[in-house]
Scaffold this active site. Sequence first.
Site, short mmCIF file in Angstrom:
data_model
loop_
_atom_site.label_atom_id
_atom_site.label_comp_id
_atom_site.label_asym_id
_atom_site.label_seq_id
_atom_site.Cartn_x
_atom_site.Cartn_y
_atom_site.Cartn_z
N SER A 216 0.85 -1.20 0.00
CA SER A 216 0.00 0.00 0.00
C SER A 216 0.89 1.25 0.00
O SER A 216 1.77 1.36 -0.84
CB SER A 216 -0.95 -0.06 1.21
OG SER A 216 -2.01 0.82 1.04
N HIS A 348 -6.85 -5.95 -1.03
CA HIS A 348 -5.72 -5.10 -0.70
C HIS A 348 -4.77 -5.76 0.31
O HIS A 348 -5.19 -6.19 1.38
CB HIS A 348 -6.25 -3.78 -0.13
CG HIS A 348 -5.25 -2.68 -0.10
ND1 HIS A 348 -4.60 -2.23 -1.22
CD2 HIS A 348 -4.77 -1.93 0.93
CE1 HIS A 348 -3.77 -1.25 -0.89
NE2 HIS A 348 -3.86 -1.05 0.41
#
Length: 399
Positions: A216, A348
């Site tokens: 991320s 994610h």
Amino acid sequence: MAFFAILPLLYLLTIVQAGLAAHPQTCPPTLSRSLPAPTDLPIIEALPDPWTFFNNASLKSPADWACRKAELLTLVQEYMYGYYPDTSRETVKASRDGDTLVVTVSVGKKSGKFNVTLSMPTNVNATRRDPVPVVISAGGVNDTVFLGSGVALATFTVTDVAADSTTPGGVFWDLYSGEDIGVITAWAWGFNRILDAIIEVVPEFDQKRVGVIGCSRDGKAALAAGIFDERITLTMPMSSGLEGIAPWRFQFQELGENEKITNITGYAPYWTNTNLLKFVNNSHQIPFDSHLNVALVAPRAIIWDEGTIDYWTNPEGEARVTFLASKAVYDWLGASDKIGVAIRDSGHCDIFGYTNIQAFMLKEFFGTPTDRNYSDISPYTPYPTAYPWIDSAPGKSLG
Ligand SMILES: *[C@@H]1O[C@H](CO)[C@@H](O)[C@H](O)[C@H]1NC(C)=O
Ligand SMILES: *[C@@H]1O[C@H](CO)[C@@H](O)[C@H](O)[C@H]1NC(C)=O
Ligand SMILES: *[C@@H]1O[C@H](CO)[C@@H](O)[C@H](O)[C@H]1NC(C)=O
Ligand SMILES: *[C@@H]1O[C@H](CO)[C@@H](O)[C@H](O)[C@H]1NC(C)=O
Ligand SMILES: *[C@@H]1O[C@H](CO)[C@@H](O)[C@H](O)[C@H]1NC(C)=O
Ligand SMILES: *[C@@H]1O[C@H](CO)[C@@H](O)[C@H](O)[C@H]1NC(C)=O
Ligand SMILES: *[C@@H]1O[C@H](CO)[C@@H](O)[C@H](O)[C@H]1NC(C)=O
């Protein structure tokens, strides 16, 4: 006698030849730091052509890449990252206390330190004589992928280096307070200073096999770490999205929204310098796109991981656009096998991401063969609109 007289002459000839190769005639003048304001830059609809200089001159061959790379490094710093600190002014002092590596960095009278945790592989003994590869990691990973495969980890917490906040905090800002530099760059600098420390006091890690990884926002930082430090041999951004691998220009939002500059401006404007924020609604004026950030790592190895349902990070754009466009540069430089993408059908920063990139890493670090095709972008297909220049690579491949 004659031998000793001829040797320096041959040596001189070699230097002259190498010099000619490194400074081709087509190299435009070095870019100054007084570049146009973001809103004064030309609009470029497709991805900027890797083979056209900022002054619109064409590259003639891969020998020109050094010049293009130098100007791209200026462009990404001017319009996105902020200028990376002059490390020649820094002193890095490292010490070890058990599994802890303490990294102290000084610039003039200012100084700061942060801790890194060292983890040794479980299946081999790392020694000075048989050093192991190391991956510098921003935060936790699936340890088994690394430690179980003969790869050490050096793990740190990015917020010790620079606070994830508009309010500066951490070692980086202790040293560089007030400068218009993005926190992503500060975190990248942290990765790079850890490598300095490893080189000083951890001889059981191999300086020729060094990876960086993060997911991320830490993945955006891992990419920057690979761009700014030529010693890093394997760059591994995971689920990195915009300001990482995701393209600025092409978004695919049929199934879910992709992150935009305007969103980042709302919650993390400090990740980049202030110039980047001026491209809100004008991303077609950014004089590079993520394919060129990736190309700045070339010909060193890069593999990234992405999840098909992680829409916010624009996984389609990362594969259909960034991957194929940056691979064109790798192919042209004769480094086709040094770039890969690992796509998975999950969200994610899914833990499976580490297993997803494992075979590429083992091939890179140990030469372990793999059947997996890391150029396969399925379930996606190419998106040629993004790279109309792709078949016009100038000159011959160096490879
Ligand atoms: C390069 O060409 C574009 C398109 O014609 C133009 O807008 C831009 O100003 C040119 N750039 C330079 C530095 O001359
Ligand atoms: C960093 O490591 C040193 C040495 O082990 C330790 O004394 C110190 O407390 C650690 N600092 C932090 C903030 O954890
Ligand atoms: C590592 O070293 C220890 C102690 O010398 C030894 O017992 C162990 O077998 C070694 N492990 C490997 C994988 O070589
Ligand atoms: C991101 O920005 C767009 C454009 O302004 C806006 O429509 C959208 O609601 C924002 N998304 C989030 C999750 O904030
Ligand atoms: C960007 O475009 C959106 C939607 O048209 C608009 O609401 C916003 O004010 C624009 N932002 C800037 C900084 O121009
Ligand atoms: C961790 O990595 C190992 C080796 O790739 C894998 O077998 C295991 O399933 C992974 N664990 C998770 C939770 O993904
Ligand atoms: C890997 O996949 C790409 C894209 O589908 C394909 O072009 C290439 O031929 C494949 N490579 C191998 C070795 O199969």
